[in-house]
Design a protein around this motif. Structure first.
Motif, PDB file in Angstrom:
ATOM      1  N   UNK A  19       0.845  -1.192   0.000  1.00  0.00           N
ATOM      2  CA  UNK A  19       0.000   0.000   0.000  1.00  0.00           C
ATOM      3  C   UNK A  19       0.875   1.235   0.000  1.00  0.00           C
ATOM      4  N   UNK A  20       0.758   2.011  -1.060  1.00  0.00           N
ATOM      5  CA  UNK A  20       1.469   3.271  -1.175  1.00  0.00           C
ATOM      6  C   UNK A  20       0.596   4.382  -0.585  1.00  0.00           C
ATOM      7  N   UNK A  41      15.165  -5.487  -9.630  1.00  0.00           N
ATOM      8  CA  UNK A  41      14.888  -4.392 -10.570  1.00  0.00           C
ATOM      9  C   UNK A  41      13.847  -3.433  -9.992  1.00  0.00           C
ATOM     10  N   UNK A  42      14.072  -3.035  -8.762  1.00  0.00           N
ATOM     11  CA  UNK A  42      13.107  -2.186  -8.078  1.00  0.00           C
ATOM     12  C   UNK A  42      12.984  -0.823  -8.738  1.00  0.00           C
ATOM     13  N   UNK A  43      11.769  -0.306  -8.688  1.00  0.00           N
ATOM     14  CA  UNK A  43      11.453   0.980  -9.297  1.00  0.00           C
ATOM     15  C   UNK A  43      10.885   1.911  -8.232  1.00  0.00           C
ATOM     16  N   UNK A  44      10.971   3.218  -8.429  1.00  0.00           N
ATOM     17  CA  UNK A  44      10.381   4.141  -7.442  1.00  0.00           C
ATOM     18  C   UNK A  44       8.904   3.856  -7.176  1.00  0.00           C
ATOM     19  N   UNK A  45       8.195   3.388  -8.178  1.00  0.00           N
ATOM     20  CA  UNK A  45       6.773   3.095  -7.987  1.00  0.00           C
ATOM     21  C   UNK A  45       6.518   1.844  -7.147  1.00  0.00           C
ATOM     22  N   UNK A  46       7.573   1.128  -6.784  1.00  0.00           N
ATOM     23  CA  UNK A  46       7.439  -0.003  -5.856  1.00  0.00           C
ATOM     24  C   UNK A  46       7.440   0.463  -4.400  1.00  0.00           C
ATOM     25  N   UNK A  47       7.701   1.742  -4.193  1.00  0.00           N
ATOM     26  CA  UNK A  47       7.701   2.296  -2.844  1.00  0.00           C
ATOM     27  C   UNK A  47       6.337   2.138  -2.192  1.00  0.00           C
ATOM     28  N   UNK A  48       6.320   1.492  -1.028  1.00  0.00           N
ATOM     29  CA  UNK A  48       5.055   1.207  -0.336  1.00  0.00           C
ATOM     30  C   UNK A  48       5.365   0.520   0.991  1.00  0.00           C
ATOM     31  N   UNK A  49       4.338   0.367   1.784  1.00  0.00           N
ATOM     32  CA  UNK A  49       4.411  -0.525   2.933  1.00  0.00           C
ATOM     33  C   UNK A  49       3.935  -1.891   2.457  1.00  0.00           C
ATOM     34  N   UNK A  50       4.752  -2.896   2.702  1.00  0.00           N
ATOM     35  CA  UNK A  50       4.458  -4.251   2.247  1.00  0.00           C
ATOM     36  C   UNK A  50       3.936  -5.070   3.432  1.00  0.00           C
ATOM     37  N   UNK A  51       2.826  -5.745   3.187  1.00  0.00           N
ATOM     38  CA  UNK A  51       2.178  -6.553   4.213  1.00  0.00           C
ATOM     39  C   UNK A  51       2.145  -8.014   3.776  1.00  0.00           C
ATOM     40  N   UNK A  60      -7.500  -8.662  -0.932  1.00  0.00           N
ATOM     41  CA  UNK A  60      -7.100  -8.466   0.455  1.00  0.00           C
ATOM     42  C   UNK A  60      -8.216  -8.879   1.422  1.00  0.00           C
ATOM     43  N   UNK A  61      -9.451  -8.711   1.016  1.00  0.00           N
ATOM     44  CA  UNK A  61     -10.570  -9.008   1.902  1.00  0.00           C
ATOM     45  C   UNK A  61     -10.708 -10.490   2.212  1.00  0.00           C
ATOM     46  N   UNK A  62     -10.049 -11.347   1.444  1.00  0.00           N
ATOM     47  CA  UNK A  62     -10.161 -12.788   1.692  1.00  0.00           C
ATOM     48  C   UNK A  62      -9.172 -13.290   2.716  1.00  0.00           C
ATOM     49  N   UNK A  63      -8.301 -12.415   3.211  1.00  0.00           N
ATOM     50  CA  UNK A  63      -7.266 -12.828   4.160  1.00  0.00           C
ATOM     51  C   UNK A  63      -7.652 -12.426   5.579  1.00  0.00           C
ATOM     52  N   UNK A  64      -7.560 -13.387   6.474  1.00  0.00           N
ATOM     53  CA  UNK A  64      -7.923 -13.142   7.870  1.00  0.00           C
ATOM     54  C   UNK A  64      -6.732 -12.778   8.751  1.00  0.00           C
ATOM     55  N   UNK A  65      -5.541 -13.088   8.288  1.00  0.00           N
ATOM     56  CA  UNK A  65      -4.361 -12.867   9.122  1.00  0.00           C
ATOM     57  C   UNK A  65      -3.392 -11.946   8.390  1.00  0.00           C
ATOM     58  N   UNK A  66      -2.883 -10.938   9.126  1.00  0.00           N
ATOM     59  CA  UNK A  66      -2.007  -9.930   8.529  1.00  0.00           C
ATOM     60  C   UNK A  66      -0.812  -9.656   9.428  1.00  0.00           C
ATOM     61  N   UNK A  67       0.329  -9.414   8.787  1.00  0.00           N
ATOM     62  CA  UNK A  67       1.488  -8.935   9.505  1.00  0.00           C
ATOM     63  C   UNK A  67       1.409  -7.429   9.671  1.00  0.00           C
ATOM     64  N   UNK A  68       2.394  -6.858  10.348  1.00  0.00           N
ATOM     65  CA  UNK A  68       2.357  -5.443  10.700  1.00  0.00           C
ATOM     66  C   UNK A  68       2.836  -4.524   9.575  1.00  0.00           C
ATOM     67  N   UNK A  69       3.427  -5.071   8.538  1.00  0.00           N
ATOM     68  CA  UNK A  69       3.915  -4.236   7.442  1.00  0.00           C
ATOM     69  C   UNK A  69       5.371  -3.870   7.606  1.00  0.00           C
ATOM     70  N   UNK A  70       6.056  -3.802   6.482  1.00  0.00           N
ATOM     71  CA  UNK A  70       7.441  -3.357   6.468  1.00  0.00           C
ATOM     72  C   UNK A  70       7.594  -2.391   5.305  1.00  0.00           C
TER      73      UNK A  70
END
Length: 120
Positions: free
Chosen positions: A38-39, A83-93, A104-114
């Motif tokens: 999520x950016x 081959x990371x791009x600036x548009x890959x900048x986001x919080x990854x969960x 995303x709505x089908x997932x019941x368990x989530x990490x805190x994000x990095x």
């Protein structure tokens, strides 16, 4: 299931980064594992999923650059990002569910994000 994501950081465009997500609990082998991102100001976006059988699927924006994998012995899922791009900048969960999908709505368990920041 508890998920702990790690590995984010700052990287230059064209560089690589590997994210990890450690899962607690004994059901790791019976759940699908996914990464979303999520950016700022944007909706959460599907990145990749690896099923309990090892099948993998990728979002169009990362296909061919990112690789998702899982290690059953370590109860961990990885996201190798090349081959990371600036548009890959986001919080990854990382996310987990017995029946995962691209949504995303089908997932019941989530990490805190990095957080991943790609500089140009």
């Amino acid at each position: 299931v508890q998920l702990q994501a790690s590995g984010g950081g700052l990287v230059q465009a064209g560089g690589s980064l590997t994210l990890s997500c450690a899962a607690s609990g004994r059901i790791f082998r019976s759940i699908d594992m996914a990464w979303f991102r999520q950016a700022p100001g944007k909706e959460r976006e599907f990145v990749a999923v690896v099923s309990r059988s090892g099948s993998t699927y990728y979002g169009d924006s990362v296909a061919g650059r990112f690789t998702i994998s899982r290690d059953g012995a370590k109860n961990t899922v990885f996201l190798q990002m090349n081959s990371l791009r600036p548009e890959d900048t986001a919080v990854y969960f990382c996310a987990a569910d017995p029946t995962g999908s691209y949504y995303a709505t089908s997932y019941n368990y989530w990490g805190q994000g990095t957080e991943v920041t790609v500089s140009s």
